[in-house]
Design a protein around this motif. Structure first.
Motif, mmCIF file in Angstrom:
data_model
loop_
_atom_site.group_PDB
_atom_site.id
_atom_site.type_symbol
_atom_site.label_atom_id
_atom_site.label_comp_id
_atom_site.label_asym_id
_atom_site.label_seq_id
_atom_site.Cartn_x
_atom_site.Cartn_y
_atom_site.Cartn_z
ATOM 1 N N GLU A 70 1.090 11.856 -9.881
ATOM 2 C CA GLU A 70 -0.027 12.610 -10.221
ATOM 3 C C GLU A 70 0.657 14.160 -10.504
ATOM 4 O OE1 GLU A 70 -4.564 13.375 -8.426
ATOM 5 O OE2 GLU A 70 -2.816 13.864 -7.176
ATOM 6 N N ASN A 89 4.404 -3.293 -8.588
ATOM 7 C CA ASN A 89 3.679 -2.162 -7.859
ATOM 8 C C ASN A 89 3.796 -0.628 -8.477
ATOM 9 O OD1 ASN A 89 2.783 -4.010 -5.908
ATOM 10 N ND2 ASN A 89 4.287 -3.393 -4.321
ATOM 11 N N THR A 135 2.473 1.829 -3.328
ATOM 12 C CA THR A 135 1.586 2.180 -4.553
ATOM 13 C C THR A 135 1.249 3.570 -4.419
ATOM 14 O OG1 THR A 135 1.033 -0.197 -4.406
ATOM 15 C CG2 THR A 135 -0.456 1.421 -5.633
ATOM 16 N N ALA A 136 0.965 3.860 -2.999
ATOM 17 C CA ALA A 136 0.594 5.295 -2.757
ATOM 18 C C ALA A 136 1.354 6.284 -3.026
ATOM 19 C CB ALA A 136 -0.112 5.201 -1.143
ATOM 20 N N LYS A 137 2.737 6.106 -2.568
ATOM 21 C CA LYS A 137 3.683 6.945 -2.754
ATOM 22 C C LYS A 137 3.937 7.129 -4.258
ATOM 23 C CE LYS A 137 6.696 6.330 1.299
ATOM 24 N NZ LYS A 137 7.690 5.319 1.661
ATOM 25 N N MET A 175 1.982 7.118 -6.684
ATOM 26 C CA MET A 175 0.725 7.726 -7.238
ATOM 27 C C MET A 175 0.588 9.080 -6.933
ATOM 28 S SD MET A 175 -2.657 5.035 -6.342
ATOM 29 C CE MET A 175 -3.989 5.868 -7.166
ATOM 30 N N LEU A 176 1.172 9.346 -5.712
ATOM 31 C CA LEU A 176 1.056 10.941 -5.208
ATOM 32 C C LEU A 176 2.186 11.560 -6.181
ATOM 33 C CD1 LEU A 176 0.943 10.794 -1.313
ATOM 34 C CD2 LEU A 176 -0.738 11.639 -2.901
ATOM 35 N N ALA A 199 0.331 1.496 -10.010
ATOM 36 C CA ALA A 199 0.252 2.797 -9.511
ATOM 37 C C ALA A 199 0.288 3.783 -10.538
ATOM 38 C CB ALA A 199 1.529 3.031 -8.428
ATOM 39 N N ALA A 207 0.801 -1.170 -0.100
ATOM 40 C CA ALA A 207 -0.230 -0.016 0.103
ATOM 41 C C ALA A 207 0.908 1.149 0.215
ATOM 42 C CB ALA A 207 -0.890 -0.026 1.216
ATOM 43 N N SER A 208 1.892 1.291 0.811
ATOM 44 C CA SER A 208 2.680 2.662 0.701
ATOM 45 C C SER A 208 3.614 2.623 -0.471
ATOM 46 C CB SER A 208 3.499 2.364 2.042
ATOM 47 O OG SER A 208 4.945 1.829 1.914
#
Ligand code: UD1
Length: 363
Positions: A80, A98, A72-74, A76-77, A102, A69-70
């Protein structure tokens, strides 16, 4: 002029993006190379840029290790922000790591077209994090670029429209064929004293094999037994190294004909691989490279998302079955290893076929 963003994140991405980057460049396309930094060690990342003659990434996030999760989330941020600034005509993602998912997710929300290279592969095993990444990435991609016909069938069964699916062949094999000649300059055979030896290779990094001590011990022990028939080299993935050390398997390995080393660069690895007698692996890419090179591969998994390497190529699924592993190695050493054929479009021209599909974003 429209621009294309290509994403790399982890080791198996580099050899997929390199030939495509070069082809798009030769057609005059404007490109931005983004490296998420999911893999960051010198020998998991930097050396591949040198060996594959890739330019330095234009943008590097350095997201590093972490939970799924971390990670993928990093990514994505960061991605973007990048897309907001660049607004490309197309984003290219490859494989199943991952970083792939992402970046695809960010594109889908921003309505930026996505091309997924190596689309449609399925192990049908949701315990593999890569399977989740594959299914989700394909479900939101616009150009699904498949390496083999079985991948087309998987996508159609999932309800993906035929017009999105393009059978382009295997991009890894472009890199392999381009690098074979250069890999002959590597001194790795001499380094391991293997110039005139019949030897085997071992690689292990799948969580299902290496995150569990018992499982890792069983596989390493099997490899040690196989190494009585032929010396073996074992470049150790960082994920695997942690448990190998904590498990103090040293005694077991010392008594065997198994040599451990750090992860190797692409040219050294290809040189070893192309001279090897057989390979024991749980990697996806190596199942394909051995098929292209006509070298028997014994896959230490219960399934494969690359069934064409079994039906057409040189691959045999052996799982953790020690008896089967030893029998197969003995067969190979006795001269009756599996002989395969090279699948359609594994011909070194995949980058060109992909570029034809995405030509709108190049010109
Ligand atoms: C990742 C991919 C996998 C791919 C593999 C190839 C996912 C879900 N998995 O698995 O599909 O086959 O890469 O290598 O994306 N580490 C280092 N240095 C590095 C990279 C990793 O020390 O340069 C360590 C980290 O501590 C990390 C562990 O290795 O905890 C695993 O790395 P990670 O990126 O989470 O997944 P891989 O097992 O490498």
């Amino acid at each position: 002029m429209s621009r294309i963003v290509s994403v790399v994140g982890a080791r198996p991405n580099f050899m997929k993006v390199a030939p495509l980057y070069e082809e798009i460049k030769s057609r005059g396309g404007k490109q931005i190379l983004v490296h998420t930094g999911q893999h960051y060690d010198e020998n998991m990342s930097k050396i591949f840029f040198e060996d594959l003659s890739m330019p330095k990434p234009d943008i590097y996030y350095g997201i590093g290790s972490g939970s799924h999760a971390s990670q993928t989330a990093k990514v994505m941020l960061e991605f973007e922000k990048t897309l907001s600034e660049i607004n490309p005509a197309l984003v290219i993602v490859v494989g199943d790591v991952n970083s792939t998912l992402a970046c695809a997710l960010v594109c889908a929300k921003m309505r930026i077209p996505i091309a997924h290279v190596e689309s449609g592969l399925r192990s049908f095993d949701m315990d593999m994090p890569e399977e989740v990444n594959r299914i989700l990435t394909d479900s939101i991609s616009d150009f699904l670029l498949t390496p083999s016909i079985d991948a087309n069938e998987n996508l159609l069964k999932e309800g993906i429209k035929q017009e999105k699916i393009h059978f382009v062949g295997n991009i890894m094999i472009d890199s392999l064929y381009r690098s074979l000649k250069k890999s002959r300059e590597s001194t790795i055979l001499k380094y391991f004293n293997l110039e005139s030896a019949d030897f085997g290779l071992l690689t292990l990094h799948r969580p299902s094999n290496v995150d569990d001590q018992k499982s890792l011990l069983h596989l390493v022990e099997s490899a040690c037994m196989a190494s009585q028939m032929a010396p073996m080299i074992f470049p150790v993935h960082p994920r695997t190294r942690k448990l190998l050390i904590s498990n103090s398997m040293e005694k077991l390995i010392q008594g065997a004909n198994l040599t451990l080393c750090n992860p190797l660069g692409y040219l050294d690895f290809i040189n070893l691989l192309s001279h090897s007698k057989f390979v024991l692996t749980d990697s996806g890419g190596i199942q394909e490279e051995t098929t292209a090179l006509g070298i028997p591969c014994l896959t230490l998994r219960e399934n494969t998302e690359r069934p064409i390497t079994v039906s057409t190529g040189t691959n045999t699924i052996v799982g953790k079955d020690r008896e089967l592993i030893l029998t197969k190695v003995s067969d190979i050493m006795g001269g009756s290893g599996k002989k395969g054929k090279i699948p359609k479009f594994w011909d070194g021209k995949t980058a060109s076929r992909i570029s034809d599909v995405i030509q709108f974003a190049i010109s």
